[in-house]
Design a protein around this motif. Structure first.
Motif, PDB file in Angstrom:
ATOM      1  N   MET A   1      45.807  40.226  41.033  1.00 35.75           N
ATOM      2  CA  MET A   1      44.446  39.969  40.549  1.00 35.75           C
ATOM      3  C   MET A   1      43.452  40.008  41.718  1.00 35.75           C
ATOM      4  O   MET A   1      43.696  39.437  42.763  1.00 35.75           O
ATOM      5  CB  MET A   1      44.365  38.604  39.893  1.00 35.75           C
ATOM      6  CG  MET A   1      43.223  38.647  38.944  1.00 35.75           C
ATOM      7  SD  MET A   1      43.004  37.227  37.874  1.00 35.75           S
ATOM      8  CE  MET A   1      44.445  36.361  37.797  1.00 35.75           C
ATOM      9  N   GLY A   2      42.381  40.737  41.514  1.00 32.37           N
ATOM     10  CA  GLY A   2      41.419  40.880  42.600  1.00 32.37           C
ATOM     11  C   GLY A   2      40.498  39.687  42.704  1.00 32.37           C
ATOM     12  O   GLY A   2      40.500  38.796  41.852  1.00 32.37           O
ATOM     13  N   ALA A   5      37.998  39.324  39.705  1.00 36.51           N
ATOM     14  CA  ALA A   5      38.568  38.799  38.460  1.00 36.51           C
ATOM     15  C   ALA A   5      38.691  37.285  38.525  1.00 36.51           C
ATOM     16  O   ALA A   5      38.358  36.567  37.575  1.00 36.51           O
ATOM     17  CB  ALA A   5      39.926  39.433  38.212  1.00 36.51           C
ATOM     18  N   ASN A   8      35.561  35.716  37.900  1.00 40.90           N
ATOM     19  CA  ASN A   8      35.270  35.716  36.469  1.00 40.90           C
ATOM     20  C   ASN A   8      35.926  34.533  35.755  1.00 40.90           C
ATOM     21  O   ASN A   8      35.306  33.846  34.956  1.00 40.90           O
ATOM     22  CB  ASN A   8      35.759  37.008  35.815  1.00 40.90           C
ATOM     23  CG  ASN A   8      34.700  38.098  35.891  1.00 40.90           C
ATOM     24  OD1 ASN A   8      33.540  37.783  36.178  1.00 40.90           O
ATOM     25  ND2 ASN A   8      35.104  39.330  35.669  1.00 40.90           N
ATOM     26  N   VAL A   9      37.203  34.337  36.076  1.00 43.01           N
ATOM     27  CA  VAL A   9      37.952  33.257  35.440  1.00 43.01           C
ATOM     28  C   VAL A   9      37.271  31.925  35.717  1.00 43.01           C
ATOM     29  O   VAL A   9      37.015  31.111  34.814  1.00 43.01           O
ATOM     30  CB  VAL A   9      39.406  33.221  35.951  1.00 43.01           C
ATOM     31  CG1 VAL A   9      40.094  31.950  35.448  1.00 43.01           C
ATOM     32  CG2 VAL A   9      40.145  34.456  35.515  1.00 43.01           C
TER      33      VAL A   9
ATOM     34  N   MET B   1      45.648  45.108  35.482  1.00 42.39           N
ATOM     35  CA  MET B   1      44.958  44.071  36.243  1.00 42.39           C
ATOM     36  C   MET B   1      43.883  43.440  35.395  1.00 42.39           C
ATOM     37  O   MET B   1      43.813  42.237  35.211  1.00 42.39           O
ATOM     38  CB  MET B   1      44.332  44.739  37.489  1.00 42.39           C
ATOM     39  CG  MET B   1      43.740  43.752  38.450  1.00 42.39           C
ATOM     40  SD  MET B   1      45.034  42.855  39.343  1.00 42.39           S
ATOM     41  CE  MET B   1      44.061  41.992  40.517  1.00 42.39           C
ATOM     42  N   ARG B   4      45.339  41.608  32.496  1.00 44.63           N
ATOM     43  CA  ARG B   4      45.956  40.346  32.887  1.00 44.63           C
ATOM     44  C   ARG B   4      44.894  39.269  33.084  1.00 44.63           C
ATOM     45  O   ARG B   4      45.048  38.136  32.634  1.00 44.63           O
ATOM     46  CB  ARG B   4      46.768  40.535  34.181  1.00 44.63           C
ATOM     47  CG  ARG B   4      48.280  40.636  33.907  1.00 44.63           C
ATOM     48  CD  ARG B   4      49.046  40.671  35.193  1.00 44.63           C
ATOM     49  NE  ARG B   4      49.000  39.386  35.847  1.00 44.63           N
ATOM     50  CZ  ARG B   4      49.400  39.204  37.112  1.00 44.63           C
ATOM     51  NH1 ARG B   4      49.832  40.215  37.826  1.00 44.63           N
ATOM     52  NH2 ARG B   4      49.365  38.007  37.642  1.00 44.63           N
ATOM     53  N   SER B   5      43.852  39.676  33.750  1.00 43.41           N
ATOM     54  CA  SER B   5      42.833  38.647  34.013  1.00 43.41           C
ATOM     55  C   SER B   5      42.173  38.196  32.714  1.00 43.41           C
ATOM     56  O   SER B   5      41.841  37.033  32.540  1.00 43.41           O
ATOM     57  CB  SER B   5      41.793  39.174  35.009  1.00 43.41           C
ATOM     58  OG  SER B   5      40.862  40.005  34.350  1.00 43.41           O
ATOM     59  N   VAL B   8      44.418  35.723  31.179  1.00 39.53           N
ATOM     60  CA  VAL B   8      44.299  34.418  31.832  1.00 39.53           C
ATOM     61  C   VAL B   8      43.054  33.683  31.322  1.00 39.53           C
ATOM     62  O   VAL B   8      43.087  32.501  30.968  1.00 39.53           O
ATOM     63  CB  VAL B   8      44.237  34.571  33.379  1.00 39.53           C
ATOM     64  CG1 VAL B   8      43.915  33.234  34.034  1.00 39.53           C
ATOM     65  CG2 VAL B   8      45.560  35.119  33.887  1.00 39.53           C
ATOM     66  N   VAL B   9      41.976  34.427  31.247  1.00 46.96           N
ATOM     67  CA  VAL B   9      40.728  33.822  30.758  1.00 46.96           C
ATOM     68  C   VAL B   9      40.927  33.281  29.350  1.00 46.96           C
ATOM     69  O   VAL B   9      40.558  32.143  29.042  1.00 46.96           O
ATOM     70  CB  VAL B   9      39.579  34.861  30.779  1.00 46.96           C
ATOM     71  CG1 VAL B   9      38.366  34.305  30.051  1.00 46.96           C
ATOM     72  CG2 VAL B   9      39.228  35.222  32.198  1.00 46.96           C
ATOM     73  N   VAL B  12      43.000  30.133  29.413  1.00 46.60           N
ATOM     74  CA  VAL B  12      42.207  28.993  29.879  1.00 46.60           C
ATOM     75  C   VAL B  12      41.265  28.539  28.768  1.00 46.60           C
ATOM     76  O   VAL B  12      41.157  27.354  28.464  1.00 46.60           O
ATOM     77  CB  VAL B  12      41.416  29.380  31.146  1.00 46.60           C
ATOM     78  CG1 VAL B  12      40.392  28.305  31.477  1.00 46.60           C
ATOM     79  CG2 VAL B  12      42.373  29.594  32.308  1.00 46.60           C
TER      80      VAL B  12
END
Lengths: 423, 192
Positions: A1-2, A5, A8-9, B1, B4-5, B8-9, B12
């Motif tokens: 994960m960059g 990202a 963003n989370v 990628m 995946r993110s 995750v979001v 959460v």
């Protein structure tokens, strides 16, 4: 994960958390009844007779308590669809317009044990589930505790259903100090010597009262300690001595005494019995009432030619007149928030009036008979006073806006000078 | 990628949203922070309990102070002087009573062992505390007049009964005027 990202989370997480915190705060602050709103709608509530021997008795006390507040309307049990033993279902209540339901059971073995459940119809949820236990002689107090909890659930305020009223009553031509529950139940005469007695004043913690009594042709000021159940004379002199209210600290009282000739106002320390004189006129200065924060004293003076309410700082400085309407305004008492003074105003006969400490917003609250000696309940929503409107002087209570005036002292018992306990 | 993110979001968000619901539930059920025990109820079946008690107010109050020693003076049976009456809400002595007061003064100078107790009274229309003060001022006004006629101040006691001891109880001006009075009681020495 960059890197981007993750950012963003974190951004989304913070956003959602913020939203959640806002929502959480909003939900937690949900108040069913806003008691500060003058036009608050009454909350329709269903209160079952509890299952068990004295279940109806307890339910009746709770209904009376909640109804008197003017904030609830108790819906008659004839309209209930749901049997008490059946599980709470909001669908049984919504069509009836009922918003809250109280169920419970009681057993009386060694002592009393009561289980109470309170439901919110709109949310379909249980809001309170609690067991109360007491000895058998405390049934009324137990019921009042349930009322306090229900009241707290819906208003987020502390109820006054366990408070008391101290007053002066006369039997066989003998006066004495009495204490009763605020609703007029459980009247008890304190075993004091027969004599003339004036209004009792509570200490802020509710453990003591002071009052004046004439014994052996002398007016003394007496302090009654409920913890020890003892009475002690704290001041006497030739002439007339009248107890005023306690200071909030509890270590001093105000009083009016003629020890120097004419009735003037003093502060008497209960620690070292020193006295400080606050007024210095040749006229009448009586009925000192200390504000809840201890900074001001309201009192009665005839310095302007007729008895009127005045105010001064607690050290006696900065005296100013509060009442101008009418020629006879006496017996001031403070609201617990310190934003109103209630007093006896003569309008033909004596009535109860209320005013802001700066003299504005004067309102007359009573109309029939002679009404005297007002005193606020500790949360400020109610006022007790004495009235002779039915022929015999008795103790009444009403809402602070004058609604729902009712006699609470026993019929036939000549009584006056009520003061509401602070807790 | 990117997927995946996003997952995750979403995860959460889901967790937080779930937390939101449970928080909301708690807040509605327990608006009273004092009832936190109740939160454990679902887990342990332990119900919030309260023992209802009361500090006893019943029972006799003991008087700690010993009363003053018995009066050294007793009240004579009847008052030999008539009452001084007052106007409504007033405490100044009327001209018409000056002769009565002169005779009281004369009697006191002849009966040097006697003491006077002056009782101040009011009609029922006032409020208790103010009436007590008014009664005191009425009795004091009469005392001051007697002192000005030469009676020693120390021979006159003043006490107010306000509206507590009326001579009549009718709600008429006639009755009220009789109650607005200063009443003389002659005290006779009875020894210790």
């Amino acid at each position: 994960m960059g890197h981007g990202a993750w950012r963003n989370v974190v951004f989304y997480a913070v956003l959602v958390l913020t939203f959640q915190v806002l929502l959480f705060t909003a939900v937690e602050a949900k108040v069913y009844i806003d008691i500060t709103s003058p036009s608050a709608k009454k909350l329709p509530i269903a209160i079952y007779d509890l299952q068990g021997a004295q279940g109806k008795e307890i339910a009746d006390i709770i209904r009376d308590d909640l109804t008197f507040t003017g904030l609830f309307i108790c819906i008659d049990k004839a309209s209930y669809i749901e049997p008490i033993s059946q599980k709470f279902n909001q669908q049984n209540w919504k069509p009836l317009g009922i918003e809250a339901v109280v169920k419970g059971t009681m057993t009386a073995a060694q002592g009393l044990s009561v289980d109470i459940a309170v439901y919110d119809v709109f949310e379909g949820k249980e809001m309170l589930s609690k067991q109360y236990q007491s000895s058998k002689d405390l049934l009324r107090q137990l019921a009042h505790n349930i009322s306090n909890d229900i009241y707290k659930v819906f208003t987020n305020q502390t109820g006054m259903f366990r408070t008391k009223i101290a007053f002066v009553a006369e039997d066989d031509r003998e006066k004495g100090i009495y204490v009763m529950d605020w609703d007029g139940q459980r009247v008890r005469k304190l075993g004091l010597k027969g004599s003339l007695v004036l209004a009792p004043h509570w200490s802020a913690d509710g453990t003591k009262i002071v009052y004046s009594s004439e014994r052996g042709r002398q007016w003394g000021i007496y302090l009654l300690d409920f913890g020890k159940m003892t009475e002690r004379r704290i001041f006497a002199s030739k002439g007339t001595n009248m107890a005023g209210s306690f200071l909030p600290t509890g270590d001093a009282i105000t009083l009016s005494s003629t020890k120097d000739g004419t009735p003037d106002i003093y502060v008497l320390s209960l620690k070292d019995e020193t006295m400080k004189k606050l007024t210095f006129t040749q006229g009448i200065e009586v009925s000192p009432a200390v504000s809840p924060d201890g900074s001001q004293i309201a009192f009665v003076s005839d310095r302007g030619g007729s008895p009127q309410i005045y105010m001064m700082r607690a050290d006696g400085s900065d005296i100013r007149r509060v009442t101008f309407e009418g020629s006879y305004n006496t017996s001031p008492a403070w609201s617990p928030a310190g934003d109103r003074i209630v007093f006896s105003c003569r309008r033909g006969k004596n009535q109860i009036c209320i005013v802001k400490p700066d003299g504005s917003a004067l309102v007359q609250l009573t109309e029939s008979g002679n009404n005297e000696d007002p005193s606020f309940s500790p949360e400020g929503r109610y006022i007790t006073f004495s009235s002779d409107r039915d022929g015999t002087k008795g103790i009444y209570i009403m809402r602070a806006n004058g609604e729902t005036q009712k006699k609470v002292s026993p019929p036939g018992l000549r009584s006056n000078a009520p003061t509401w306990s602070p807790n | 990628m990117k997927v995946r993110s996003l997952m995750v979001v979403s995860a959460v968000l889901f967790i937080i949203a779930f937390g939101l619901v449970s928080c909301q539930k708690k807040a509605v059920i327990q608006p009273d922070p004092g009832q936190q025990q109740q939160q454990q109820k679902d887990l342990t079946q332990q119900k919030d309990q309260e023992k209802v008690t009361e500090k006893q107010l019943d029972g006799k109050v003991d008087s700690v102070n010993v009363m003053d020693k018995g009066a050294q003076y007793a009240e004579s049976k009847e008052s030999m002087f008539s009452d001084i009456l007052f106007d409504y809400d007033k405490y100044d002595v009327h001209e018409k009573y000056k002769q009565t007061l002169q005779s009281v003064s004369t009697w006191m100078s002849k009966n040097t062992a006697a003491r006077l107790s002056l009782e101040g009274h009011c009609d029922e229309r006032g409020t208790n505390e103010y009436n007590l003060a008014l009664g005191d001022r009425r009795a004091k006004a009469v005392k001051d007049y007697l002192v000005s006629l030469g009676v020693a101040s120390g021979r006159i006691d003043v006490i107010s009964f306000g509206e507590e001891k009326p001579v009549c109880r009718e709600q008429t001006e006639d009755c009220w005027s009789k109650n607005r009075r200063a009443h003389f009681t002659v005290l006779v020495k009875v020894g210790k």
